[in-house]
Structure formats: C-alpha cells, structure tokens
Design an enzyme around this catalytic site. Structure first.
Site, PDB file in Angstrom:
ATOM      1  N   ARG A  35      32.399   6.815  45.450  1.00 58.39           N
ATOM      2  CA  ARG A  35      32.181   8.200  45.349  1.00 58.39           C
ATOM      3  C   ARG A  35      30.884   8.771  46.008  1.00 58.39           C
ATOM      4  O   ARG A  35      30.574   9.827  45.988  1.00 58.39           O
ATOM      5  CB  ARG A  35      32.271   8.578  44.000  1.00 58.39           C
ATOM      6  CG  ARG A  35      33.566   8.539  43.220  1.00 58.39           C
ATOM      7  CD  ARG A  35      33.229   8.630  41.841  1.00 58.39           C
ATOM      8  NE  ARG A  35      32.923   7.065  41.308  1.00 58.39           N
ATOM      9  CZ  ARG A  35      32.915   6.977  40.139  1.00 58.39           C
ATOM     10  NH1 ARG A  35      33.181   7.874  39.073  1.00 58.39           N
ATOM     11  NH2 ARG A  35      32.338   5.471  39.935  1.00 58.39           N
TER      12      ARG A  35
ATOM     13  N   LYS B 168      36.696  23.451  38.662  1.00 61.83           N
ATOM     14  CA  LYS B 168      35.484  22.881  37.969  1.00 61.83           C
ATOM     15  C   LYS B 168      34.428  23.454  38.818  1.00 61.83           C
ATOM     16  O   LYS B 168      34.198  23.298  39.934  1.00 61.83           O
ATOM     17  CB  LYS B 168      35.539  21.393  37.884  1.00 61.83           C
ATOM     18  CG  LYS B 168      35.840  20.836  36.535  1.00 61.83           C
ATOM     19  CD  LYS B 168      35.924  19.606  36.268  1.00 61.83           C
ATOM     20  CE  LYS B 168      35.476  18.717  37.639  1.00 61.83           C
ATOM     21  NZ  LYS B 168      35.526  16.993  37.173  1.00 61.83           N
TER      22      LYS B 168
ATOM     23  N   ASP C 228      43.993  11.783  37.085  1.00 62.22           N
ATOM     24  CA  ASP C 228      42.897  11.518  38.100  1.00 62.22           C
ATOM     25  C   ASP C 228      42.711  10.238  38.698  1.00 62.22           C
ATOM     26  O   ASP C 228      43.817   9.417  38.550  1.00 62.22           O
ATOM     27  CB  ASP C 228      41.331  11.698  37.234  1.00 62.22           C
ATOM     28  CG  ASP C 228      40.344  12.147  37.910  1.00 62.22           C
ATOM     29  OD1 ASP C 228      40.203  11.854  39.224  1.00 62.22           O
ATOM     30  OD2 ASP C 228      39.555  12.446  37.055  1.00 62.22           O
TER      31      ASP C 228
HETATM   32  C1  R5P Z   1      35.238  12.282  40.693  1.00 60.59           C
HETATM   33  O1  R5P Z   1      35.372  12.701  41.719  1.00 60.59           O
HETATM   34  C2  R5P Z   1      36.612  11.164  40.321  1.00 60.59           C
HETATM   35  O2  R5P Z   1      37.704  11.767  40.809  1.00 60.59           O
HETATM   36  C3  R5P Z   1      36.849  11.251  38.818  1.00 60.59           C
HETATM   37  O3  R5P Z   1      36.954  12.509  38.441  1.00 60.59           O
HETATM   38  C4  R5P Z   1      35.434  10.931  38.055  1.00 60.59           C
HETATM   39  O4  R5P Z   1      34.905   9.570  38.562  1.00 60.59           O
HETATM   40  C5  R5P Z   1      35.752  10.533  36.581  1.00 60.59           C
HETATM   41  O5  R5P Z   1      34.537  10.286  35.769  1.00 60.59           O
HETATM   42  P1  R5P Z   1      34.141  10.641  34.402  1.00 60.59           P
HETATM   43  O6  R5P Z   1      35.430   9.894  33.678  1.00 60.59           O
HETATM   44  O7  R5P Z   1      32.931  10.063  34.125  1.00 60.59           O
HETATM   45  O8  R5P Z   1      34.254  12.070  34.020  1.00 60.59           O
END
Ligand code: R5P
Length: 316
Positions: A98, A194, A220
């Site tokens: 990321r 978002k 996701d």
């Molecule tokens: C971020 O860009 C990824 O696609 C996920 O949305 C992110 O890593 C999720 O993180 P969390 O569970 O801490 O919200």
C-alpha cells in the site's frame, strides 16, 4: 507430482500454508532453521543441499512485516550462496504494497524498496497474489506470476443463496474489483465514495446504487483493522440494507482487535483466504477461511515444468 530437483522452503510467516503446498506437490518442506539472536538479529541456516535445485520460498510478508521480510531475504541469500539453480520467492501477501507511490512529497516508495531488496539478494522469479496496486509489477525486472484468489471467493459465494444480494465497493479504489465480483456473480453493484483524511482515517461522503432491502456483500482486497469494511457496513445499513451482511477480502491481516470488530450480529459471514496465517485465537464464529494452497501448488507445478501459468491469472 513434480521432478526431484524441486524444493519448497518456508519462513515462519505461514508455515501451515507452505506445508500444505509442499504436501500437494509431494515434496515435503525443506529443512531450514530460523531463530532470533539475543540482540533480535535473525539467524538462518539451510540444513540440506540445494545445489542445482529449483527452489521456492513461501513467505507472506505480513506482521511482523520487517521480521518476515528479513527472514525471506536471508533465506534467499543462503540458498543463492548454496548454489540453488533458480530461486522463486512465493509471497502470497506482499507487505508494503500500500506504499507503492508518493502520496505526498518526501515520502519513500516503500514497495519499490522491498522489490529492490528482493532482487538484490538474488530472487530470480516472484509469485504474488492480488497485489494492492497492479502497477507495482513494474518494480520488478524478473519474471513474475500474479495470481488471484478472488475466483476462489467467487466460487464459494456462487454456492450460497445470493437472492437480493448486492456487491458493495468500500471506496472507488476497489470499484474495478467489485465490478468483477458483480459480473461473475450476476448481482448488482453499489459504490461508496470515501474521502481520505489521513493514512488511517477516512469519511464516507456518498453512495451510488440501490441498497434498500438488499443483502450486501462488501468486498475489499485487505482487511487490516476492519475499520474500512465495518464503517461501510454501517453505511449500507443506514441506506436500508438488510442486517445480513457478508464481508469478503483476500488478505486478512486482522491487526489488533479487528476480529472483535468483525464479529457483529449483523455480519453473517467474513470470508477470507489463508494468504496470511490467521491463528486460531483470531478466528471468529462468522469467519470462513478459504485455502489458496491448491492455487499455489498448481502455479509452482506449472512454473517448474515450464508450462503456461496464464490460466491461473483469471483477474488482474
Ligand atoms: C486500502 O487501500 C485497502 O484496500 C483496504 O481498504 C485497507 O487496507 C483496509 O484497512 P482497514 O481494515 O484498516 O480499514
């Protein structure tokens, strides 16, 4: 299943997955010792000959990310110095993925640093799954296979009752992925918009799609703290969705109290894969973990036998 000159090694990050892959390939796991020195340095020793072998090191660089990365680098260095013929790093989850671009001035491109380190120690080929940013492939100048575990999740979902279901993308970054789920499952799509406020906080500012009376499947690529996906769950409930939600992601990092956060009465099921090892204490009653072992065993088999891996790509 494969010729004798292949060996599968594992770091400590996901030994159960590596053992299952080795089992499917009929090779067993190679003998390597990994210990922490008193000063926290990592000590690695490969305890069998690898001279002339086609070697695969299975190690997701999940938490503790730096320790697991260092183990991988040191195992590869040891194998190269011990005259392995070819070394493939099999990284089911790629830590730092990321951080693949400079979102602000004076930031590092950490994923590129990791790619450089892997190539510097002598990795000849790399096998990854569902990398967060596909453009990261350009960080490597060695052959790369990018697998996807999404078809496994889709196959599982196809066996469930999907009447009234809608696929929900938690942000525009996952819109393409959500579209692939929706198309393959034949269900409609909804999209959350978002606004990111910092590296760890984001605010929902809009929603596209009809959620009234629907059973959402929120997808996701990664669940870390669970914040994104659970916040999305609350948003879809507020938009009139039925309180029977499914959450699905390939990589379940499940940091800190993420399992408690996901274990809510309106979350019917949390679907994850074992690209990252999820220890028993993090399992919740609503969690289903699908194995990627067969996918990786098949990929390694094809790479070793120099046959095409493209049939396994499926999604990009
Ligand atoms: C971020 O860009 C990824 O696609 C996920 O949305 C992110 O890593 C999720 O993180 P969390 O569970 O801490 O919200």
């Amino acid at each position: 299943m494969v010729n004798g000159d292949i060996k599968i090694f594992s770091g400590l990050a996901n030994n159960p997955l590596a053992a299952e892959i080795a089992d499917l390939l009929g090779t067993g796991l190679g003998d390597v010792s990994i210990e922490d020195a008193p000063d926290t340095e990592t000590l690695v020793m490969v305890n069998e000959s690898v001279r002339g072998c086609d070697v695969y090191v299975v190690q997701p660089t999940s938490a503790p990310v730096n320790d697991n990365l260092m183990q991988l680098l040191l195992i590869v260095d040891a194998l190269r110095r011990a005259s392995a013929k070819r070394i493939t790093a099999v990284i089911p989850y790629f830590g730092y993925s990321r951080q693949e671009r400079m979102a602000h001035g004076r930031e590092p491109i950490s994923a590129k640093v990791v790619a450089d380190m892997l190539q510097a120690v002598g990795v000849n080929r790399i096998i990854l799954t569902d990398i967060h940013a596909p453009a990261m492939q350009g960080f490597f100048n060695i052959p790369m296979e990018t697998l996807s575990a999404v078809p496994l999740i889709i196959d599982y979902l196809k066996q469930q009752d999907l009447s009234d279901s809608v696929i929900v993308a938690p942000d525009v970054g996952r819109a393409k992925l959500a579209e692939q789920y929706a198309e393959r499952l034949g269900v409609p799509l909804a999209l959350i918009h978002k606004a990111r406020e910092s590296a760890t906080t984001a605010r929902i500012v809009g929603m596209i799609g009809d959620l009234e009376g629907k059973s959402p499947i929120i997808i996701d690529d990664i669940i870390t703290t669970g914040g994104t996906i659970v916040e999305t769950a609350h948003a879809v409930l507020n938009a009139g969705a039925r309180p029977r939600l499914r959450l699905a992601a390939v990589h379940g990092l499940l940091a800190g109290s993420a399992p408690d956060r996901l274990n809510l009465d309106f979350i019917q099921e949390v679907l994850l894969t074992d690209t990252v090892h999820i220890p028993a204490e993090k399992h919740t009653p609503n969690m289903t973990i699908l194995s990627v072992a067969q996918l990786f065993a098949e990929a390694i088999h094809r790479v070793h036998n120099e046959t095409s891996v493209s049939g396994l790509y499926l999604l990009t």
